[in-house]
Design a protein around this motif. Structure first.
Motif, PDB file in Angstrom:
ATOM      1  N   ASP A  51     -17.785  13.798  19.485  1.00  0.00           N
ATOM      2  CA  ASP A  51     -17.998  15.131  20.058  1.00  0.00           C
ATOM      3  C   ASP A  51     -16.934  16.127  19.627  1.00  0.00           C
ATOM      4  O   ASP A  51     -16.328  16.817  20.449  1.00  0.00           O
ATOM      5  CB  ASP A  51     -18.057  15.047  21.586  1.00  0.00           C
ATOM      6  CG  ASP A  51     -19.382  14.493  22.082  1.00  0.00           C
ATOM      7  OD1 ASP A  51     -20.374  15.224  22.027  1.00  0.00           O
ATOM      8  OD2 ASP A  51     -19.404  13.324  22.494  1.00  0.00           O
ATOM      9  N   ASN A  52     -16.694  16.208  18.327  1.00  0.00           N
ATOM     10  CA  ASN A  52     -15.845  17.228  17.746  1.00  0.00           C
ATOM     11  C   ASN A  52     -16.616  17.885  16.606  1.00  0.00           C
ATOM     12  O   ASN A  52     -17.854  17.834  16.587  1.00  0.00           O
ATOM     13  CB  ASN A  52     -14.530  16.622  17.265  1.00  0.00           C
ATOM     14  CG  ASN A  52     -13.561  16.355  18.411  1.00  0.00           C
ATOM     15  OD1 ASN A  52     -12.944  17.280  18.923  1.00  0.00           O
ATOM     16  ND2 ASN A  52     -13.436  15.092  18.816  1.00  0.00           N
ATOM     17  N   SER A  53     -15.924  18.506  15.680  1.00  0.00           N
ATOM     18  CA  SER A  53     -16.581  19.127  14.529  1.00  0.00           C
ATOM     19  C   SER A  53     -15.988  18.584  13.237  1.00  0.00           C
ATOM     20  O   SER A  53     -15.790  19.317  12.262  1.00  0.00           O
ATOM     21  CB  SER A  53     -16.420  20.655  14.583  1.00  0.00           C
ATOM     22  OG  SER A  53     -17.045  21.192  15.732  1.00  0.00           O
ATOM     23  N   LEU A  54     -15.711  17.309  13.233  1.00  0.00           N
ATOM     24  CA  LEU A  54     -15.119  16.672  12.062  1.00  0.00           C
ATOM     25  C   LEU A  54     -16.141  16.577  10.940  1.00  0.00           C
ATOM     26  O   LEU A  54     -17.332  16.310  11.171  1.00  0.00           O
ATOM     27  CB  LEU A  54     -14.602  15.286  12.432  1.00  0.00           C
ATOM     28  CG  LEU A  54     -13.517  15.265  13.524  1.00  0.00           C
ATOM     29  CD1 LEU A  54     -13.195  13.842  13.934  1.00  0.00           C
ATOM     30  CD2 LEU A  54     -12.265  15.991  13.045  1.00  0.00           C
ATOM     31  N   SER A  55     -15.686  16.765   9.720  1.00  0.00           N
ATOM     32  CA  SER A  55     -16.563  16.754   8.561  1.00  0.00           C
ATOM     33  C   SER A  55     -15.991  15.831   7.490  1.00  0.00           C
ATOM     34  O   SER A  55     -14.955  15.198   7.685  1.00  0.00           O
ATOM     35  CB  SER A  55     -16.744  18.176   8.018  1.00  0.00           C
ATOM     36  OG  SER A  55     -15.480  18.740   7.687  1.00  0.00           O
ATOM     37  N   GLY A  56     -16.667  15.793   6.355  1.00  0.00           N
ATOM     38  CA  GLY A  56     -16.225  14.917   5.280  1.00  0.00           C
ATOM     39  C   GLY A  56     -16.708  13.495   5.490  1.00  0.00           C
ATOM     40  O   GLY A  56     -17.539  13.211   6.365  1.00  0.00           O
ATOM     41  N   SER A  57     -16.184  12.606   4.698  1.00  0.00           N
ATOM     42  CA  SER A  57     -16.638  11.210   4.723  1.00  0.00           C
ATOM     43  C   SER A  57     -15.750  10.353   5.623  1.00  0.00           C
ATOM     44  O   SER A  57     -14.646  10.749   5.989  1.00  0.00           O
ATOM     45  CB  SER A  57     -16.636  10.632   3.307  1.00  0.00           C
ATOM     46  OG  SER A  57     -15.325  10.697   2.752  1.00  0.00           O
ATOM     47  N   ILE A  58     -16.272   9.193   5.967  1.00  0.00           N
ATOM     48  CA  ILE A  58     -15.515   8.218   6.741  1.00  0.00           C
ATOM     49  C   ILE A  58     -14.563   7.486   5.796  1.00  0.00           C
ATOM     50  O   ILE A  58     -15.008   6.939   4.786  1.00  0.00           O
ATOM     51  CB  ILE A  58     -16.457   7.224   7.430  1.00  0.00           C
ATOM     52  CG1 ILE A  58     -17.395   7.962   8.389  1.00  0.00           C
ATOM     53  CG2 ILE A  58     -15.663   6.158   8.183  1.00  0.00           C
ATOM     54  CD1 ILE A  58     -18.460   7.072   8.998  1.00  0.00           C
ATOM     55  N   PRO A  59     -13.267   7.468   6.077  1.00  0.00           N
ATOM     56  CA  PRO A  59     -12.321   6.835   5.146  1.00  0.00           C
ATOM     57  C   PRO A  59     -12.598   5.348   4.944  1.00  0.00           C
ATOM     58  O   PRO A  59     -12.793   4.610   5.915  1.00  0.00           O
ATOM     59  CB  PRO A  59     -10.961   7.054   5.826  1.00  0.00           C
ATOM     60  CG  PRO A  59     -11.163   8.186   6.767  1.00  0.00           C
ATOM     61  CD  PRO A  59     -12.586   8.083   7.233  1.00  0.00           C
ATOM     62  N   ASN A  60     -12.593   4.926   3.674  1.00  0.00           N
ATOM     63  CA  ASN A  60     -12.768   3.502   3.361  1.00  0.00           C
ATOM     64  C   ASN A  60     -11.614   2.661   3.891  1.00  0.00           C
ATOM     65  O   ASN A  60     -11.777   1.488   4.220  1.00  0.00           O
ATOM     66  CB  ASN A  60     -12.873   3.297   1.844  1.00  0.00           C
ATOM     67  CG  ASN A  60     -14.102   3.961   1.260  1.00  0.00           C
ATOM     68  OD1 ASN A  60     -15.071   4.205   1.962  1.00  0.00           O
ATOM     69  ND2 ASN A  60     -14.051   4.258  -0.023  1.00  0.00           N
ATOM     70  N   CYS A  61     -10.433   3.284   3.989  1.00  0.00           N
ATOM     71  CA  CYS A  61      -9.232   2.523   4.320  1.00  0.00           C
ATOM     72  C   CYS A  61      -9.186   2.072   5.767  1.00  0.00           C
ATOM     73  O   CYS A  61      -8.241   1.379   6.177  1.00  0.00           O
ATOM     74  CB  CYS A  61      -7.984   3.334   4.004  1.00  0.00           C
ATOM     75  SG  CYS A  61      -7.885   4.915   4.918  1.00  0.00           S
ATOM     76  N   LEU A  62     -10.177   2.449   6.581  1.00  0.00           N
ATOM     77  CA  LEU A  62     -10.204   1.974   7.969  1.00  0.00           C
ATOM     78  C   LEU A  62     -10.262   0.458   8.042  1.00  0.00           C
ATOM     79  O   LEU A  62      -9.987  -0.132   9.085  1.00  0.00           O
ATOM     80  CB  LEU A  62     -11.391   2.585   8.719  1.00  0.00           C
ATOM     81  CG  LEU A  62     -11.279   4.077   9.061  1.00  0.00           C
ATOM     82  CD1 LEU A  62     -12.584   4.588   9.644  1.00  0.00           C
ATOM     83  CD2 LEU A  62     -10.136   4.326  10.033  1.00  0.00           C
ATOM     84  N   LYS A  63     -10.603  -0.175   6.939  1.00  0.00           N
ATOM     85  CA  LYS A  63     -10.622  -1.641   6.905  1.00  0.00           C
ATOM     86  C   LYS A  63      -9.230  -2.220   7.153  1.00  0.00           C
ATOM     87  O   LYS A  63      -9.097  -3.403   7.503  1.00  0.00           O
ATOM     88  CB  LYS A  63     -11.133  -2.136   5.556  1.00  0.00           C
ATOM     89  CG  LYS A  63     -10.191  -1.829   4.391  1.00  0.00           C
ATOM     90  CD  LYS A  63     -10.703  -2.378   3.078  1.00  0.00           C
ATOM     91  CE  LYS A  63      -9.710  -2.086   1.957  1.00  0.00           C
ATOM     92  NZ  LYS A  63     -10.169  -2.616   0.663  1.00  0.00           N
TER      93      LYS A  63
END
Length: 777
Positions: free
Chosen positions: A503-515
């Motif tokens: 519930d924000n306005s974040l954009s762009g892609s989900i970082p791969n490094c979350l692994k």
């Protein structure tokens, strides 16, 4: 090894060192020993069958506080002169043979607490002991039972002064009755029979028979009734966790005029708190929480009792402006008023709160602003005002908070950057009206475990320095106005278990490094003791070995339990205490995220909940999600995902909530096996190209072949991975059949044959004159 003379006794005392290894059998060579203590070392192994048993002159044996295991040697029963036997806090196991203790008739002091014995032990095996003064059995498992009622009517020859039978499943198969042999005891000073589920009326006769009784602990049983007998020597009474009903006696000070610790919590007591409790001038600890008490709190509790330092009235129906008037808290260090109906403001009189260390007033109706002294006191470390109607700006000051929860109020303005949060572990600022950006002072939250700033009006980008908070376990930022991309620096939060950016306005892609987020490496939310209020009765066992032992160990102040809210299985739930060590979830829903879902999210095997719904994500559902073995809730709905629902997800046997609705998915759904057999059409609605149960749309051969390759094919098959020989052969055959069919049609129909020949003739003349004109010019 130290051998000394002590009143003509030979003593070997090696207690409170760091010795390792086992008890050697060579000790038998010291045959003249009278006293042996290996207490509180790191000894392990089992006791030898030979060694200690040869010390026939032994009077005191203390092996407590080690890691010794195995069964007790039967030969110990031959130590006929033994007066003190303490094997507490080890790992001895097996059945505690009655014959072992029955033969040791010289015993005065026994402590078998905190081991892992099994089976039943008959207390009547002590019936021939005439010198017993102290018996301590504190159980640590559910496999050990103390039986006191067999044989029926047995009468002891001893007069105990200390009796501890805590958590021993006492008389489990005999109606869970109070031990009958206590009717013959008249010298008791301490009785602890807590955690046994004993039933019946409150044993007033026990208090009447033992006028010297100072400590009575019947915690966590099922006693009913009320205290009706006077005992001028009673110092500590714990009746918490029983079934007591009715009101607290108005003349409590007449029953126990010198009581210091009184715990009546977790019962069904009703009515008002009697003002006579304010006449208990020696009272230090009072816990009346978890009852149905109503009315106002007597002012005498604060003004008359000069020694009171722990007051807990939580979870009742109390009301009034308890913190608004001209009221001094005296020496009170811990004040728990949470979950009541208190109203009014918090008085701005710092001198009256000088000693306060913990203030918990959550879930009430307090109003107004937080007074300035809250942030300027030297003692206060924990402040919980969650879920009230407090407003305004939170005051600045040097107070060193370790736990600060001001969530679910109406605090406004920017988040104060002037607070001293250097040592804070749990910071809850959520569900207020804070505005602006995250302050740079948050860089200093090096000890923080929980950071909750959700449901405010905060804006700006998520700062990169949040990724430097290496101890952070829970990050809640939902329902704000944050924009920009998810910083890759958050991938450095290796220990984080709950992250909510929804519930924000974040954009762009989900970082791969979350692994890289591997999850917690240690338990951080366990209930921990931060204070302990021992009570020592006047009993003092006369022995060579020091016997300092508090009479009661349940009066403990615990670290305030953390509480957070998180959405899982479509429910917004509250999680509290130790369960937070096992919760793991990621919620990026309701943003403007784009691109494909990273395959790398499949490495987050600790996840129980994953929510990426209501974004603009495209591409396939990663097959790697089949590695999320613990996942219980997976929501990918309301995106632009394409391709099939991977059949490999059937392996997710813990999955109970699954939602991929309102996407562009196609093909046959996975077989309705395991958990997928429980999902309804609602999990897939809004995907018109999906087919197969539980949808009404059946899969035809065509759409099955074109949109849903067989389960044997790999999900990463490409369009160009085809048999070229088969492709050319089928194309040539199709062309030849078409050509022969056309020739046959012209041969059969003369009208079409004439039309075809005329069209060719016209085409030839057109081409001829076009070329002629082009050359002539």
């Amino acid at each position: 090894m130290v051998l000394v003379e002590h009143y003509q006794w030979k003593v070997l005392d090696l207690s409170w060192n760091h010795f390792v290894g086992s008890v050697t059998s060579d000790i038998h060579a010291l045959s003249s020993l009278r006293v042996v203590s290996f207490a509180y070392n790191y000894l392990n192994g089992s006791l030898p069958d030979h060694g200690l048993c040869e010390l026939k002159n032994l009077l005191e044996l203390d092996l407590s506080g080690n890691m010794l295991h195995g069964t007790l040697p039967d030969c110990l029963k031959y130590l006929s002169s033994l007066k003190l036997l303490d094997i507490s806090s080890n790992q001895f196991s097996g059945i505690l043979m009655p014959s072992l203790i029955a033969n040791l008739t010289s015993l005065e002091y026994i402590d078998f607490s905190h081991n892992i014995f099994e089976g039943s032990f008959s207390f009547s095996s002590l019936s021939n002991h005439i010198k017993l003064e102290v018996v301590r059995f504190r159980g640590d498992n559910d496999k050990f039972e103390v039986e006191t009622e067999e044989p029926i009517g047995w009468i002891p020859m001893f007069q105990l002064e200390i009796l501890e039978l805590s958590n021993c499943n006492m008389n489990r198969y005999k109606g869970r009755v109070l031990p009958g042999f206590l009717l013959h005891q008249h010298q008791l000073q301490e009785v602890d029979m807590s955690h046994n589920h004993l039933e019946g009326k409150f044993p007033n006769w026990l208090i009447e028979n033992n006028t010297n009784l100072e400590v009575l602990n019947l915690r966590n049983n099922s006693f009913t009734g009320m205290l009706l007998h006077r005992n001028a020597n009673m110092l500590e009474l714990d009746m918490s966790g029983n079934r007591m009903i009715g009101t607290i006696p108005d003349d409590m000070q007449k029953f126990f005029p010198h009581i210091q610790h009184l715990n009546l919590s977790r019962n069904s007591l009703s009515g008002a708190i009697p003002s006579s409790l304010g006449d208990l001038r020696d009272l230090r600890v009072l816990d009346l929480s978890n009852n149905e008490l109503s009315g106002e709190v007597p002012k005498g509790l604060f003004t008359n009792i000069s020694e009171l330092f722990f007051l807990k009235l939580s979870k009742n129906k109390l009301q009034g402006q308890v913190l608004s008037g001209n009221l001094s808290l005296g020496k009170i260090q811990e004040l728990h008023l949470d979950s009541n109906c208190f109203t009014g403001k918090i008085a701005n009189e710092p001198r009256k709160y000088n000693n306060l260390m913990i203030l918990d007033i959550r879930n009430n109706f307090f109003t107004g602003m937080i007074p300035g002294w809250i942030s300027n006191t030297s003692e206060l470390s924990e402040l919980v005002v969650r879920n009230n109607s407090l407003e305004g700006r939170f005051p600045c000051g040097p107070t060193l908070f370790t736990f600060l929860d001001i969530s679910q109020n109406s605090f406004s303005g920017p988040i104060p950057s002037c607070l001293n949060l250097q040592y804070v572990k749990h910071l809850h600022l959520g569900s207020n009206r804070f505005t602006g950006s995250i302050p740079n002072s948050f860089r200093n939250l090096t000890y923080v475990l929980t950071l909750d700033i959700s449901n405010n009006d905060l804006s700006g980008r998520i700062p990169k320095f949040l990724g430097e908070l290496s101890n952070l376990r829970i990050l809640l930022m939902r329902k704000n106005k944050f924009h920009g991309s998810i910083p890759k620096h958050l991938c450095q939060l290796y220990n984080v278990s709950l992250m909510d950016l929804s519930d924000n306005s974040l954009s762009g892609s989900i970082p791969n490094c979350l692994k890289n987020i591997t999850g917690p490496s240690y338990l951080a939310f366990l209930k921990r003791t931060i204070s302990w209020y021992p009570m020592s009765s006047s009993y003092d066992y006369n022995s060579v070995l020091q016997r300092w032992q508090p009479a009661y160990v349940n009066n403990q102040g615990f670290e305030t339990q953390d509480e957070v809210e998180f959405t899982t299985k479509r429910l917004f739930l509250s999680y509290k205490g130790g369960i937070l060590d096992y919760m793991a979830g990621l919620d990026f829903s309701c943003n403007k995220l784009t691109g494909e879902i990273p395959q790398q999210l499949g490495f987050l095997t600790q996840l129980l909940a994953l929510n990426l719904s209501h974004n603009h994500l495209t591409g396939p559902i990663p097959v790697s999600f089949s590695n999320l073995a613990k996942i219980e809730s997976l929501d990918l709905s309301s995106n632009g995902l394409t391709g099939k629902v991977p059949s490999q997800l059937i392996k997710l046997t813990s999955l109970s909530t699954f939602n991929v609705s309102r996407n562009n998915l196609s093909g046959r759904l996975p077989e309705m096996q395991a958990q997928f057999g429980t999902f309804t059409e609602a999990s897939y609605e809004g995907n018109p190209l999906l087919c197969g149960p539980p949808l009404m749309k059946k899969c035809t051969t065509t759409n099955s072949q074109l949109t849903n390759p067989s389960d044997e094919e790999e999900d990463n098959d490409k369009w160009y991975d085809i048999d070229m020989t088969f492709f050319y052969g089928s194309s040539g055959s199709t062309y030849a059949v078409f050509l022969l069919g056309f020739v046959a049609l012209l041969y059969i129909n003369p009208y079409w044959r004439k039309w075809w020949l005329d069209m060719i003739e016209d085409y030839m003349f057109t081409c001829y004159y076009f070329l002629y004109d082009s050359v002539s010019s």
